[in-house]
Design a protein around this motif. Structure first.
Motif, PDB file in Angstrom:
ATOM      1  N   PRO A   1      -8.496  -4.626   2.348  1.00  0.00           N
ATOM      2  CA  PRO A   1      -8.833  -3.200   2.411  1.00  0.00           C
ATOM      3  C   PRO A   1     -10.270  -2.928   1.991  1.00  0.00           C
ATOM      4  CG  PRO A   1      -7.544  -3.640   0.446  1.00  0.00           C
ATOM      5  CD  PRO A   1      -7.572  -4.928   1.240  1.00  0.00           C
ATOM      6  N   ARG A   2     -10.796  -1.810   2.441  1.00  0.00           N
ATOM      7  CA  ARG A   2     -12.181  -1.430   2.145  1.00  0.00           C
ATOM      8  C   ARG A   2     -12.443  -1.365   0.640  1.00  0.00           C
ATOM      9  NH1 ARG A   2     -12.551   2.852   5.219  1.00  0.00           N
ATOM     10  NH2 ARG A   2     -13.883   1.996   6.851  1.00  0.00           N
TER      11      ARG A   2
ATOM     12  N   TRP B   1      -9.585   9.592  10.316  1.00  0.00           N
ATOM     13  CA  TRP B   1      -8.992   8.579   9.439  1.00  0.00           C
ATOM     14  C   TRP B   1      -8.511   9.141   8.102  1.00  0.00           C
ATOM     15  CZ3 TRP B   1      -6.890   4.149  10.427  1.00  0.00           C
ATOM     16  CH2 TRP B   1      -6.574   3.291   9.379  1.00  0.00           C
ATOM     17  N   PRO B   2      -9.286   9.989   7.413  1.00  0.00           N
ATOM     18  CA  PRO B   2      -8.792  10.517   6.125  1.00  0.00           C
ATOM     19  C   PRO B   2      -7.462  11.256   6.260  1.00  0.00           C
ATOM     20  CG  PRO B   2     -11.146  10.912   6.340  1.00  0.00           C
ATOM     21  CD  PRO B   2     -10.672  10.423   7.676  1.00  0.00           C
TER      22      PRO B   2
ATOM     23  N   PRO C   1       0.037   6.415   4.705  1.00  0.00           N
ATOM     24  CA  PRO C   1      -0.780   5.561   3.815  1.00  0.00           C
ATOM     25  C   PRO C   1      -0.884   4.105   4.264  1.00  0.00           C
ATOM     26  CG  PRO C   1       0.692   6.969   2.546  1.00  0.00           C
ATOM     27  CD  PRO C   1       1.105   7.104   3.973  1.00  0.00           C
ATOM     28  N   GLN C   2       0.107   3.611   5.006  1.00  0.00           N
ATOM     29  CA  GLN C   2       0.101   2.214   5.441  1.00  0.00           C
ATOM     30  C   GLN C   2      -0.526   2.032   6.826  1.00  0.00           C
ATOM     31  OE1 GLN C   2       1.023  -0.187   3.303  1.00  0.00           O
ATOM     32  NE2 GLN C   2       1.302   1.528   1.890  1.00  0.00           N
ATOM     33  N   ALA C   3      -1.305   3.015   7.267  1.00  0.00           N
ATOM     34  CA  ALA C   3      -1.838   2.981   8.631  1.00  0.00           C
ATOM     35  C   ALA C   3      -2.655   1.730   8.906  1.00  0.00           C
ATOM     36  CB  ALA C   3      -2.677   4.230   8.899  1.00  0.00           C
TER      37      ALA C   3
ATOM     38  N   GLU D   1      -1.039  -5.002  12.220  1.00  0.00           N
ATOM     39  CA  GLU D   1       0.082  -5.697  12.837  1.00  0.00           C
ATOM     40  C   GLU D   1       0.111  -5.470  14.345  1.00  0.00           C
ATOM     41  OE1 GLU D   1       2.788  -7.837  11.552  1.00  0.00           O
ATOM     42  OE2 GLU D   1       0.920  -8.048  10.420  1.00  0.00           O
ATOM     43  N   VAL D   2      -0.242  -4.257  14.774  1.00  0.00           N
ATOM     44  CA  VAL D   2      -0.331  -3.983  16.213  1.00  0.00           C
ATOM     45  C   VAL D   2      -1.335  -4.940  16.854  1.00  0.00           C
ATOM     46  CG1 VAL D   2      -1.086  -2.293  17.943  1.00  0.00           C
ATOM     47  CG2 VAL D   2       0.353  -1.570  16.027  1.00  0.00           C
TER      48      VAL D   2
END
Length: 310
Positions: free
Chosen positions: A157-158, A193-194, A201-203, A209-210
């Motif tokens: 994650p960022r 995105w925000p 939250p799990q985007a 996974e996509v």
């Protein structure tokens, strides 16, 4: 004999600065050298200053005992009228990075994209109507132009990258184009995105996974196309109608798209594939493409480049 070395694509931004610092620390323990590969795009007034900041950062790392050197490439020319600035810069950047890698004797270059970058790419590709090849987004590892390109942080994650750059003590550059909503990725990052993460939250994880599932589908499609080529592509490279027509509709589409791909490196229009699937009966006719023509002669399909592409 010089030590083995690894390259880091280093724009000077947060992600690449963190990657350079982490890579340099690991390289010191492993006895490797590190090349920071910086590309000057010539598109923004700040670009000259970013080169100077890159030199300062590399000097700081070197004084700290980390084995880092800097190599800089300058992109020639400008985007053509109507051409996507983002696409032009991306193509030029990877070409320049490959040339820098060759000049520095590198066969491995690390890239700093992370999980949110991957998720953004999946969303943008979906909004463009992409199939599995587009939804697969960025691969973890790819060999191209004689270089292995690796993205070690594609699942990170960022926030972890931001923590790493804070720990480094280095000052990253701020690219104003990242906040410029004229660009699709910037609009997505700033405005969409925000809100998406607030409600889902799990985007980033799910979209990653996509991409992974799409990459598997793409790999399977490529394997099937390779098998069908053996029966359907003539020795001179033409696509033979009779053998192709015996395939199932899905395999006909898959093989046609794979056969066209080398002729149309800028991407094969879905509309072109649809037209050929619908209209080709093996008889003589032709279809325009972005770089020439498709010609059907004696039940074989050929690509004829335009005079300016020859």
């Amino acid at each position: 004999m010089p030590p083995l070395a690894v390259g880091v694509a280093y724009s000077g931004g947060v992600d690449s600065t963190a990657l350079l610092w982490v890579t340099a620390r690991a390289a010191r323990e492993l006895g490797l050298a590190v090349w920071a590969l910086h590309v000057h795009h010539g598109l923004m007034a700040e670009a000259d200053q970013w080169v100077l900041q890159a030199k300062v950062a590399v000097d700081e790392l070197s004084r700290a005992g980390l084995p880092v050197q800097l190599a800089v490439a300058y992109l020639p020319g400008q985007p053509m009228p109507g051409e996507s600035v983002e696409a032009w810069a991306r193509r030029g950047r990877y070409h320049a990075l490959a040339e820098l890698a060759a000049s520095c004797g590198l066969d491995l270059v690390l890239l700093g994209q992370h999980a949110e970058d991957q998720a953004e790419t999946v969303l943008l590709q979906a909004l463009r109507g992409a199939g599995p090849a587009g939804l697969a987004a960025m691969p973890q590892r790819k060999v191209s132009q004689g270089v292995t390109w690796a993205r070690p942080w594609l699942g990170q994650p960022r926030r972890r990258i931001q923590a790493a750059v804070a720990a480094s003590g280095l000052v990253p550059v701020l690219d104003p184009s990242n906040a410029d909503t004229r660009y699709a990725r910037s609009r997505l990052r700033q405005q969409v995105w925000p809100a998406l993460v607030e409600h889902f939250p799990q985007a980033a994880t799910v979209l990653g996974e996509v991409a992974r599932h799409a990459a598997q589908a793409r790999a399977l499609a490529e394997e099937i196309a390779a098998m069908d080529r053996l029966a359907c592509v003539a020795p001179d490279g033409g696509l033979r109608y009779r053998e192709w027509a015996e395939l199932t509709p899905a395999r006909r589409r898959n093989l046609l798209a794979a056969w066209l791909a080398p002729f149309l490196p800028g991407g094969t229009p879905v509309s072109l594939v649809d037209r050929v699937l619908c209209e080709w009966t093996g008889l003589g006719r032709r279809w325009p493409t972005p770089r020439g023509w498709l010609l059907s002669k004696r039940h074989v399909l050929y690509f004829q480049p335009s005079s300016r592409e020859k």
